[in-house]
Write a protein that holds these residues in place. Sequence first.
Motif, short mmCIF file in Angstrom:
data_model
loop_
_atom_site.label_atom_id
_atom_site.label_comp_id
_atom_site.label_asym_id
_atom_site.label_seq_id
_atom_site.Cartn_x
_atom_site.Cartn_y
_atom_site.Cartn_z
N ILE A 165 8.31 -9.92 -6.40
CA ILE A 165 8.43 -10.72 -5.18
C ILE A 165 9.80 -10.50 -4.55
O ILE A 165 9.91 -10.34 -3.33
CB ILE A 165 8.15 -12.21 -5.47
CG1 ILE A 165 6.67 -12.40 -5.81
CG2 ILE A 165 8.56 -13.09 -4.29
CD1 ILE A 165 6.27 -13.79 -6.20
N ARG A 166 10.84 -10.44 -5.36
CA ARG A 166 12.19 -10.21 -4.84
C ARG A 166 12.28 -8.86 -4.12
O ARG A 166 12.84 -8.75 -3.02
CB ARG A 166 13.22 -10.29 -5.96
CG ARG A 166 14.65 -10.22 -5.50
CD ARG A 166 15.66 -10.58 -6.57
NE ARG A 166 15.40 -11.79 -7.31
CZ ARG A 166 15.52 -13.04 -6.86
NH1 ARG A 166 15.92 -13.23 -5.62
NH2 ARG A 166 15.27 -14.07 -7.62
N GLU A 167 11.72 -7.81 -4.74
CA GLU A 167 11.74 -6.48 -4.11
C GLU A 167 10.94 -6.48 -2.81
O GLU A 167 11.38 -5.89 -1.81
CB GLU A 167 11.17 -5.44 -5.07
CG GLU A 167 12.01 -5.17 -6.29
CD GLU A 167 11.28 -4.38 -7.37
OE1 GLU A 167 11.99 -3.77 -8.19
OE2 GLU A 167 10.02 -4.39 -7.41
N LEU A 168 9.79 -7.12 -2.84
CA LEU A 168 8.96 -7.18 -1.64
C LEU A 168 9.67 -7.94 -0.53
O LEU A 168 9.70 -7.49 0.63
CB LEU A 168 7.60 -7.82 -1.96
CG LEU A 168 6.59 -7.89 -0.83
CD1 LEU A 168 6.27 -6.51 -0.26
CD2 LEU A 168 5.31 -8.57 -1.33
N ALA A 169 10.26 -9.07 -0.87
CA ALA A 169 10.99 -9.87 0.13
C ALA A 169 12.12 -9.04 0.75
O ALA A 169 12.29 -9.03 1.98
CB ALA A 169 11.54 -11.14 -0.50
N ALA A 201 0.83 -1.21 0.00
CA ALA A 201 0.00 0.00 0.00
C ALA A 201 0.86 1.26 0.00
O ALA A 201 0.46 2.29 -0.56
CB ALA A 201 -0.93 0.00 1.21
N HIS A 202 2.03 1.17 0.59
CA HIS A 202 2.90 2.34 0.70
C HIS A 202 3.93 2.45 -0.42
O HIS A 202 4.44 3.54 -0.67
CB HIS A 202 3.59 2.36 2.07
CG HIS A 202 2.64 2.67 3.17
ND1 HIS A 202 2.33 3.96 3.57
CD2 HIS A 202 1.87 1.86 3.95
CE1 HIS A 202 1.45 3.93 4.53
NE2 HIS A 202 1.14 2.66 4.79
N THR A 203 4.23 1.33 -1.08
CA THR A 203 5.25 1.35 -2.13
C THR A 203 4.68 1.28 -3.53
O THR A 203 5.34 1.68 -4.48
CB THR A 203 6.22 0.16 -1.99
OG1 THR A 203 5.49 -1.05 -2.14
CG2 THR A 203 6.96 0.20 -0.67
N GLY A 204 3.50 0.72 -3.66
CA GLY A 204 2.98 0.41 -4.98
C GLY A 204 3.50 -0.95 -5.40
O GLY A 204 4.15 -1.65 -4.61
N PRO A 205 3.25 -1.36 -6.63
CA PRO A 205 3.62 -2.71 -7.08
C PRO A 205 5.11 -2.98 -6.94
O PRO A 205 5.95 -2.11 -7.17
CB PRO A 205 3.23 -2.71 -8.56
CG PRO A 205 2.23 -1.62 -8.71
CD PRO A 205 2.59 -0.58 -7.69
N LEU A 259 -6.45 -10.89 -2.44
CA LEU A 259 -5.89 -9.70 -1.81
C LEU A 259 -4.87 -8.98 -2.67
O LEU A 259 -4.63 -7.78 -2.48
CB LEU A 259 -5.24 -10.09 -0.48
CG LEU A 259 -6.19 -10.73 0.54
CD1 LEU A 259 -5.41 -11.34 1.69
CD2 LEU A 259 -7.19 -9.70 1.03
N VAL A 260 -4.25 -9.71 -3.60
CA VAL A 260 -3.25 -9.12 -4.49
C VAL A 260 -3.47 -9.62 -5.91
O VAL A 260 -4.14 -10.63 -6.13
CB VAL A 260 -1.79 -9.46 -4.05
CG1 VAL A 260 -1.46 -8.84 -2.70
CG2 VAL A 260 -1.54 -10.95 -4.05
N THR A 261 -2.91 -8.87 -6.83
CA THR A 261 -2.90 -9.27 -8.23
C THR A 261 -1.45 -9.36 -8.66
O THR A 261 -0.55 -8.85 -7.98
CB THR A 261 -3.63 -8.24 -9.11
OG1 THR A 261 -2.96 -6.98 -9.00
CG2 THR A 261 -5.08 -8.09 -8.70
N SER A 262 -1.22 -10.01 -9.79
CA SER A 262 0.14 -10.04 -10.33
C SER A 262 0.07 -9.87 -11.83
O SER A 262 -0.90 -10.26 -12.47
CB SER A 262 0.84 -11.35 -9.96
OG SER A 262 0.23 -12.44 -10.59
#
Length: 162
Positions: A58-62, A51-55, A84-87
């Motif tokens: 998976i590597r970046e999120l991890a 919600a705070h970063t935008g898309p 809850l999420v899309t890809s």
Amino acid sequence: MTSSDPTALPDPWHSLHELLAAMDAEIEQVYVQRGIEGVRPRFAYPLIRLAHTGPLTIRELAKSLGRTHSAISQTVTAMRKEGLVTSEPGPDARTRRIDLSERGRSLVPFLEAEWRATHATVAELDTEIPYAMTAVVEEVRRALERKPMRQRILHHLVEPPR
């Protein structure tokens, strides 16, 4: 095979795993009481971050959460299943960009409030017990920095004869 079954002894990790599972189950009950079905406590961190970063991939999120790629990949799969999420395809054919769905986005304000309430609860618990959980975790972390777990295990490891 050795002479005795080492798993017959009490597992020193059991009570910690049991406590963490019980705490997660209580958080999940808060969700259920609010009519939020299919959301697990482990989803809150990545949903709030997205919600705070935008898309993110998976590597970046991890990386942003300090979790392994594998753990976040499994969590994203479970969150996608719950809508809850899309890809969508990422910058190259091997990556996917993960974003909040409308459902995921609508839950973020509540998840942020729950996150803050959970942190306040942990702080409250820390004042009620003789050894604050947060302090104990930090002390264990420091002890493992002085002598890593691997070294400690190898010190105690008695390998069976070949």
